[in-house]
Design an enzyme around this catalytic site. Structure first.
Site, PDB file in Angstrom:
ATOM      1  N   ASP A  36       0.843  -1.198   0.000  1.00 31.49           N
ATOM      2  CA  ASP A  36       0.000   0.000   0.000  1.00 31.49           C
ATOM      3  C   ASP A  36       0.878   1.248   0.000  1.00 31.49           C
ATOM      4  O   ASP A  36       1.994   1.229   0.513  1.00 31.49           O
ATOM      5  CB  ASP A  36      -0.907  -0.026   1.249  1.00 31.49           C
ATOM      6  CG  ASP A  36      -2.051   0.960   1.146  1.00 31.49           C
ATOM      7  OD1 ASP A  36      -2.314   1.482   0.048  1.00 31.49           O
ATOM      8  OD2 ASP A  36      -2.691   1.219   2.183  1.00 31.49           O
TER       9      ASP A  36
ATOM     10  N   ASN B  54     -10.567  -3.190  -6.620  1.00 33.18           N
ATOM     11  CA  ASN B  54      -9.720  -2.259  -7.384  1.00 33.18           C
ATOM     12  C   ASN B  54     -10.268  -1.930  -8.776  1.00 33.18           C
ATOM     13  O   ASN B  54      -9.824  -0.964  -9.406  1.00 33.18           O
ATOM     14  CB  ASN B  54      -8.286  -2.801  -7.514  1.00 33.18           C
ATOM     15  CG  ASN B  54      -7.477  -2.677  -6.234  1.00 33.18           C
ATOM     16  OD1 ASN B  54      -6.541  -3.442  -5.997  1.00 33.18           O
ATOM     17  ND2 ASN B  54      -7.811  -1.712  -5.382  1.00 33.18           N
TER      18      ASN B  54
HETATM   19  C1  FPP Z   1      -1.855   0.083  -3.349  1.00 37.25           C
HETATM   20  O1  FPP Z   1      -1.404   1.417  -3.422  1.00 37.25           O
HETATM   21  C2  FPP Z   1      -1.255  -0.736  -4.425  1.00 37.25           C
HETATM   22  C3  FPP Z   1      -1.977  -1.392  -5.391  1.00 37.25           C
HETATM   23  C4  FPP Z   1      -3.428  -1.333  -5.460  1.00 37.25           C
HETATM   24  C5  FPP Z   1      -1.332  -2.168  -6.451  1.00 37.25           C
HETATM   25  C6  FPP Z   1      -0.025  -2.854  -6.153  1.00 37.25           C
HETATM   26  C7  FPP Z   1       0.699  -3.043  -7.427  1.00 37.25           C
HETATM   27  C8  FPP Z   1       2.017  -2.956  -7.640  1.00 37.25           C
HETATM   28  C9  FPP Z   1       2.986  -2.790  -6.556  1.00 37.25           C
HETATM   29  C10 FPP Z   1       2.626  -3.003  -9.007  1.00 37.25           C
HETATM   30  C11 FPP Z   1       2.308  -4.213  -9.854  1.00 37.25           C
HETATM   31  C12 FPP Z   1       2.600  -5.527  -9.225  1.00 37.25           C
HETATM   32  C13 FPP Z   1       3.316  -6.537  -9.771  1.00 37.25           C
HETATM   33  C14 FPP Z   1       3.335  -7.843  -9.096  1.00 37.25           C
HETATM   34  C15 FPP Z   1       4.102  -6.405 -10.985  1.00 37.25           C
HETATM   35  P1  FPP Z   1      -2.491   2.578  -3.577  1.00 37.25           P
HETATM   36  O2  FPP Z   1      -2.576   2.926  -5.012  1.00 37.25           O
HETATM   37  O3  FPP Z   1      -3.784   2.183  -2.951  1.00 37.25           O
HETATM   38  O4  FPP Z   1      -1.779   3.714  -2.752  1.00 37.25           O
HETATM   39  P2  FPP Z   1      -2.461   4.893  -1.913  1.00 37.25           P
HETATM   40  O5  FPP Z   1      -3.208   4.245  -0.774  1.00 37.25           O
HETATM   41  O6  FPP Z   1      -1.292   5.699  -1.471  1.00 37.25           O
HETATM   42  O7  FPP Z   1      -3.362   5.630  -2.860  1.00 37.25           O
END
Ligand code: FPP
Length: 262
Positions: A37, A85
């Site tokens: 996150d 998501n």
């Molecule tokens: C949460 O951060 C993260 C995600 C929803 C996606 C995770 C994906 C990756 C790390 C990249 C792709 C993965 C692979 C395996 C290649 P957020 O966007 O909710 O952050 P925020 O809470 O700060 O808005």
């Protein structure tokens, strides 16, 4: 695996080495699950579009996978895309799917070199056909590997998983009196895998966000303020060292079960 195997991979004389030397290798968590996150916030702090946070997050994914395999974890589960998501803007969803495809294209060699078995958990059949093809290919090519299992949670929801398991039980004609916790566990996406001993969440949020709801019943939870794109080997080792200091009681009373002893 061993301290030496890990030391080969980390910078000498730095905080990683000091942490690696604190790890007790005979009582590692068998399964570590991570809620990645903070990508959006990481990008926001740099006045970049949110997707740049996801792009930077891939470097953290690479680092954590190889560290986990060298450390000797049996299972690493990363929460990459939840059933919720899909509510994000289409451009962000497309970037995430593109990053996943690119990751698989570039990193399959790393998975093979580290004897890692790649496994998708979630309703993968709802993903685009080109992504499913890549995922199936990676699962097939790594299926004979005998080292760490790398579960990637995609279109994953904990409640959905429990519903899917219940449906499987009904489809298999299992009689209610024959269904117990062990049997139910083996109907989940993580069938035959140990439950997570350690659940890590980055970016300081204190939520489980519909992740592995059944399996984390007795997991130790470790939350770090580090945002996912900044998460590296050092942070994973910090989490493992913190886990090894916990007393795990599994609902019982003293004598406590030290973390890592089952
Ligand atoms: C949460 O951060 C993260 C995600 C929803 C996606 C995770 C994906 C990756 C790390 C990249 C792709 C993965 C692979 C395996 C290649 P957020 O966007 O909710 O952050 P925020 O809470 O700060 O808005």
């Amino acid at each position: 695996m061993s301290l030496d195997h890990l030391l080969e991979w980390i910078p000498k004389g730095g905080p990683e080495e000091a942490l690696a030397r604190q790890v007790e290798f005979d009582r590692l968590p068998r399964h570590v699950a991570i809620i990645m996150d903070g990508n959006g916030r990481w990008a926001g702090e740099r006045h970049l579009p949110r997707v740049e946070g996801h792009r930077a997050g891939v470097d953290a994914v690479r680092d954590v996978i190889e560290t986990s395999a060298r450390l000797g974890l049996e299972v690493l589960t990363l929460y990459a895309f939840s059933v919720e998501n899909w509510k994000r803007p289409a451009a962000e969803v497309n970037t995430l799917m593109g990053l996943l495809k690119r990751y698989l294209g570039l990193e399959l060699e790393t998975l093979l070199r580290n004897n890692i078995r790649f496994n998708v958990i979630g309703r993968a059949d709802a993903l685009a056909p080109d992504i499913r093809t890549e995922l199936l290919d990676a699962e097939r090519k790594t299926s004979k590997n005998t080292g760490m299992i790398f579960n990637i949670a995609l279109n994953y929801g904990g409640r959905t998983e429990i519903v899917d398991a219940a449906r499987r039980a009904i489809e298999a004609g299992i009689k209610p009196q024959d269904l117990d916790e062990d049997r139910f566990s083996n109907l989940l996406y993580t069938a035959r895998q140990p439950d997570p001993d350690l659940l890590i969440r980055t970016s300081g949020e204190m939520r489980v966000s519909n992740f592995l709801l059944w399996q984390i019943a007795y997991a130790e939870i470790w939350v770090t303020d580090t945002l996912w794109p900044d998460f590296r080997c050092r942070h994973l080792l910090e989490g493992v060292v913190a886990y090894q200091k916990r007393d795990r009681r599994f609902g019982g009373i003293t004598p406590a079960v030290p973390a890592g002893v089952r």
